[in-house]
Design a protein around this motif. Structure first.
Motif, PDB file in Angstrom:
ATOM      1  N   HIS A   1       0.808  -1.219   0.000  1.00 39.87           N
ATOM      2  CA  HIS A   1       0.000   0.000   0.000  1.00 39.87           C
ATOM      3  C   HIS A   1       0.844   1.272   0.000  1.00 39.87           C
ATOM      4  O   HIS A   1       0.505   2.252  -0.667  1.00 39.87           O
ATOM      5  CB  HIS A   1      -0.920  -0.020   1.221  1.00 39.87           C
ATOM      6  N   TYR A   2       1.928   1.251   0.767  1.00 33.67           N
ATOM      7  CA  TYR A   2       2.781   2.439   0.882  1.00 33.67           C
ATOM      8  C   TYR A   2       4.055   2.249   0.057  1.00 33.67           C
ATOM      9  O   TYR A   2       4.536   1.139  -0.088  1.00 33.67           O
ATOM     10  CB  TYR A   2       3.152   2.682   2.346  1.00 33.67           C
ATOM     11  N   PRO A   3       4.635   3.358  -0.434  1.00 34.87           N
ATOM     12  CA  PRO A   3       5.847   3.207  -1.251  1.00 34.87           C
ATOM     13  C   PRO A   3       7.115   3.266  -0.418  1.00 34.87           C
ATOM     14  O   PRO A   3       7.235   4.064   0.512  1.00 34.87           O
ATOM     15  CB  PRO A   3       5.770   4.420  -2.171  1.00 34.87           C
ATOM     16  N   PHE A   4       8.059   2.401  -0.719  1.00 32.15           N
ATOM     17  CA  PHE A   4       9.438   2.591  -0.257  1.00 32.15           C
ATOM     18  C   PHE A   4      10.157   3.331  -1.384  1.00 32.15           C
ATOM     19  O   PHE A   4      10.537   4.477  -1.258  1.00 32.15           O
ATOM     20  CB  PHE A   4      10.109   1.248   0.044  1.00 32.15           C
ATOM     21  N   GLY A   5      10.307   2.650  -2.501  1.00 32.01           N
ATOM     22  CA  GLY A   5      10.753   3.307  -3.718  1.00 32.01           C
ATOM     23  C   GLY A   5       9.579   3.294  -4.682  1.00 32.01           C
ATOM     24  O   GLY A   5       9.136   2.220  -5.102  1.00 32.01           O
ATOM     25  N   PRO A   6       9.017   4.450  -5.030  1.00 33.44           N
ATOM     26  CA  PRO A   6       7.885   4.456  -5.971  1.00 33.44           C
ATOM     27  C   PRO A   6       8.246   3.852  -7.328  1.00 33.44           C
ATOM     28  O   PRO A   6       7.404   3.284  -8.010  1.00 33.44           O
ATOM     29  CB  PRO A   6       7.537   5.941  -6.103  1.00 33.44           C
ATOM     30  N   PHE A   7       9.524   3.976  -7.708  1.00 37.69           N
ATOM     31  CA  PHE A   7       9.949   3.451  -9.003  1.00 37.69           C
ATOM     32  C   PHE A   7      11.444   3.174  -8.953  1.00 37.69           C
ATOM     33  O   PHE A   7      12.166   3.623  -8.056  1.00 37.69           O
ATOM     34  CB  PHE A   7       9.645   4.446 -10.127  1.00 37.69           C
ATOM     35  N   LEU A   8      11.919   2.418  -9.925  1.00 36.53           N
ATOM     36  CA  LEU A   8      13.344   2.157 -10.092  1.00 36.53           C
ATOM     37  C   LEU A   8      13.724   2.474 -11.535  1.00 36.53           C
ATOM     38  O   LEU A   8      12.918   2.287 -12.451  1.00 36.53           O
ATOM     39  CB  LEU A   8      13.688   0.692  -9.788  1.00 36.53           C
ATOM     40  N   GLY A   9      14.944   2.914 -11.734  1.00 37.79           N
ATOM     41  CA  GLY A   9      15.392   3.240 -13.080  1.00 37.79           C
ATOM     42  C   GLY A   9      16.679   2.527 -13.436  1.00 37.79           C
ATOM     43  O   GLY A   9      17.493   2.210 -12.560  1.00 37.79           O
ATOM     44  N   ALA A  10      16.865   2.243 -14.724  1.00 38.10           N
ATOM     45  CA  ALA A  10      18.094   1.608 -15.196  1.00 38.10           C
ATOM     46  C   ALA A  10      18.307   1.956 -16.666  1.00 38.10           C
ATOM     47  O   ALA A  10      17.351   2.259 -17.392  1.00 38.10           O
ATOM     48  CB  ALA A  10      18.032   0.094 -15.028  1.00 38.10           C
ATOM     49  N   ARG A  11      19.560   1.899 -17.095  1.00 34.72           N
ATOM     50  CA  ARG A  11      19.897   2.112 -18.503  1.00 34.72           C
ATOM     51  C   ARG A  11      19.974   0.768 -19.216  1.00 34.72           C
ATOM     52  O   ARG A  11      20.585  -0.174 -18.711  1.00 34.72           O
ATOM     53  CB  ARG A  11      21.245   2.820 -18.626  1.00 34.72           C
ATOM     54  N   ALA A  12      19.350   0.665 -20.356  1.00 29.36           N
ATOM     55  CA  ALA A  12      19.379  -0.580 -21.126  1.00 29.36           C
ATOM     56  C   ALA A  12      20.797  -0.842 -21.636  1.00 29.36           C
ATOM     57  O   ALA A  12      21.444   0.057 -22.187  1.00 29.36           O
ATOM     58  CB  ALA A  12      18.403  -0.505 -22.295  1.00 29.36           C
ATOM     59  N   ARG A  13      21.267  -2.070 -21.471  1.00 34.63           N
ATOM     60  CA  ARG A  13      22.627  -2.426 -21.895  1.00 34.63           C
ATOM     61  C   ARG A  13      22.671  -2.871 -23.355  1.00 34.63           C
ATOM     62  O   ARG A  13      23.737  -2.937 -23.954  1.00 34.63           O
ATOM     63  CB  ARG A  13      23.172  -3.521 -20.996  1.00 34.63           C
ATOM     64  N   LYS A  14      21.505  -3.190 -23.932  1.00 31.22           N
ATOM     65  CA  LYS A  14      21.472  -3.611 -25.326  1.00 31.22           C
ATOM     66  C   LYS A  14      20.074  -3.375 -25.883  1.00 31.22           C
ATOM     67  O   LYS A  14      19.120  -3.132 -25.136  1.00 31.22           O
ATOM     68  CB  LYS A  14      21.850  -5.088 -25.456  1.00 31.22           C
ATOM     69  N   ASN A  15      19.924  -3.468 -27.175  1.00 32.07           N
ATOM     70  CA  ASN A  15      18.622  -3.331 -27.815  1.00 32.07           C
ATOM     71  C   ASN A  15      17.798  -4.590 -27.584  1.00 32.07           C
ATOM     72  O   ASN A  15      18.317  -5.714 -27.662  1.00 32.07           O
ATOM     73  CB  ASN A  15      18.781  -3.118 -29.321  1.00 32.07           C
TER      74      ASN A  15
ATOM     75  N   LYS B   1       7.235  -7.019 -25.053  1.00 30.87           N
ATOM     76  CA  LYS B   1       5.802  -6.793 -25.262  1.00 30.87           C
ATOM     77  C   LYS B   1       5.543  -5.667 -26.258  1.00 30.87           C
ATOM     78  O   LYS B   1       4.794  -4.721 -25.996  1.00 30.87           O
ATOM     79  CB  LYS B   1       5.106  -6.511 -23.933  1.00 30.87           C
ATOM     80  N   GLU B   2       6.186  -5.765 -27.411  1.00 28.54           N
ATOM     81  CA  GLU B   2       6.038  -4.842 -28.532  1.00 28.54           C
ATOM     82  C   GLU B   2       6.660  -3.470 -28.282  1.00 28.54           C
ATOM     83  O   GLU B   2       6.558  -2.572 -29.117  1.00 28.54           O
ATOM     84  CB  GLU B   2       4.556  -4.686 -28.923  1.00 28.54           C
ATOM     85  N   ALA B   3       7.307  -3.282 -27.122  1.00 26.73           N
ATOM     86  CA  ALA B   3       7.995  -2.020 -26.838  1.00 26.73           C
ATOM     87  C   ALA B   3       9.455  -2.161 -27.256  1.00 26.73           C
ATOM     88  O   ALA B   3      10.138  -3.105 -26.838  1.00 26.73           O
ATOM     89  CB  ALA B   3       7.892  -1.672 -25.358  1.00 26.73           C
ATOM     90  N   GLU B   4       9.926  -1.250 -28.079  1.00 25.92           N
ATOM     91  CA  GLU B   4      11.302  -1.286 -28.563  1.00 25.92           C
ATOM     92  C   GLU B   4      12.204  -0.535 -27.585  1.00 25.92           C
ATOM     93  O   GLU B   4      12.043   0.674 -27.373  1.00 25.92           O
ATOM     94  CB  GLU B   4      11.393  -0.660 -29.950  1.00 25.92           C
ATOM     95  N   ILE B   5      13.135  -1.253 -26.970  1.00 24.57           N
ATOM     96  CA  ILE B   5      14.080  -0.657 -26.028  1.00 24.57           C
ATOM     97  C   ILE B   5      15.448  -0.626 -26.700  1.00 24.57           C
ATOM     98  O   ILE B   5      15.922  -1.638 -27.209  1.00 24.57           O
ATOM     99  CB  ILE B   5      14.171  -1.474 -24.724  1.00 24.57           C
ATOM    100  N   THR B   6      16.067   0.554 -26.707  1.00 19.62           N
ATOM    101  CA  THR B   6      17.370   0.691 -27.353  1.00 19.62           C
ATOM    102  C   THR B   6      18.475   0.866 -26.311  1.00 19.62           C
ATOM    103  O   THR B   6      18.227   1.317 -25.192  1.00 19.62           O
ATOM    104  CB  THR B   6      17.381   1.893 -28.306  1.00 19.62           C
TER     105      THR B   6
END
Length: 248
Positions: free
Chosen positions: A118-132, A136-141
């Motif tokens: 219910h409560y957030p510790f970390g609302p979100f996490l971020g990272a840099r993609a290491r490869k293309n 689910k049809e989303a293109e990550i570069t």
């Protein structure tokens, strides 16, 4: 250090400097333990980390030993955030306090899990993609910043019934889904980026909650318990202020 892990700008820089200073301080203590100018009991975390040897028989580098020793402490500091939100939940949902005071281990477990959902510790996490790659049809570069919406996943109405309601009972028949309940990352901790200390987190929360509701009486003065989903880690604006604290 924990408070600044998701920050940007001066707060992040301050956290990085604090981390460097702490590592140097702990490193100096480890070196003193090795030189026997600082006495430490065998079996303690400090002693064992100071004299730990790698598989090749070499003593762990003092800098690395300091980092690993701090890693023993860092999760305890992080868990404090969940404990604060547990105290908020007891205050905001007084109807659960009686059930917690009943001493039911099952309800205590459900309550701790619901606090984490219910409560957030970390609302979100971020990272840099290491490869293309495609997901689910989303293109990550390569190099793209990808965000994992932990709070949003834990409140997705497609996954959780009435997600904005605080209901510990929802975990009564929970099947342990690793990609739908992600307060500390998703997936299998043995194979992916899910916190390996998650079980310890829950156990410390349970012990803290039990102490809070069964061993203490206290007042909660008027304060601002709202929290920001743009801050990581998140905390109530006022923290959680208690006064007139006394043992039962």
């Amino acid at each position: 250090m924990v408070d600044a892990f998701g920050a940007a700008g001066p707060r992040h820089w301050k956290g990085r400097r604090a981390r460097s200073r702490t590592e140097e301080w702990v490193k100096s203590i480890i070196e003193d333990v090795r030189k026997d100018t600082y006495s430490e009991e065998k079996g303690s975390a400090l002693y064992e980390m100071s004299f730990h040897k790698e598989l090749n028989g070499r003593q762990l580098d003092a800098q690395m030993a300091s980092v690993e020793l701090i890693n023993v402490l860092r999760p305890i500091v992080a868990i404090a955030t969940f404990i604060v939100f547990a105290a908020v939940a007891v205050h905001e949902y007084p109807e659960v306090k009686h059930q917690l005071q009943s001493g039911s281990p099952e309800y205590l477990e459900m309550f701790a899990q619901e606090v984490r959902r219910h409560y957030p510790f970390g609302p979100f996490l971020g990272a840099r993609a290491r490869k293309n790659f495609t997901w689910k049809e989303a293109e990550i570069t390569e190099g793209m910043l990808v965000l994992l919406d932990m709070y949003g996943t834990n409140h997705d109405e497609r996954l959780w019934s009435s997600p904005n309601e605080f209901r510990p009972e929802r975990f009564k028949d929970w099947d342990g889904r690793l990609f739908e309940f992600i307060p500390q990352g998703g997936g299998d901790p043995a194979k992916g980026h899910r916190c390996p200390g998650e079980g310890i987190t829950v156990e410390i929360m349970k012990a803290s909650i039990n102490f809070l509701v069964n061993s203490l009486d206290y007042n909660v003065p008027v304060q601002n318990l709202s929290f920001s989903l743009a801050r990581m880690p998140s905390l109530p604006e006022s923290g959680f202020v208690m006064d007139n604290i006394r043992r039962k």
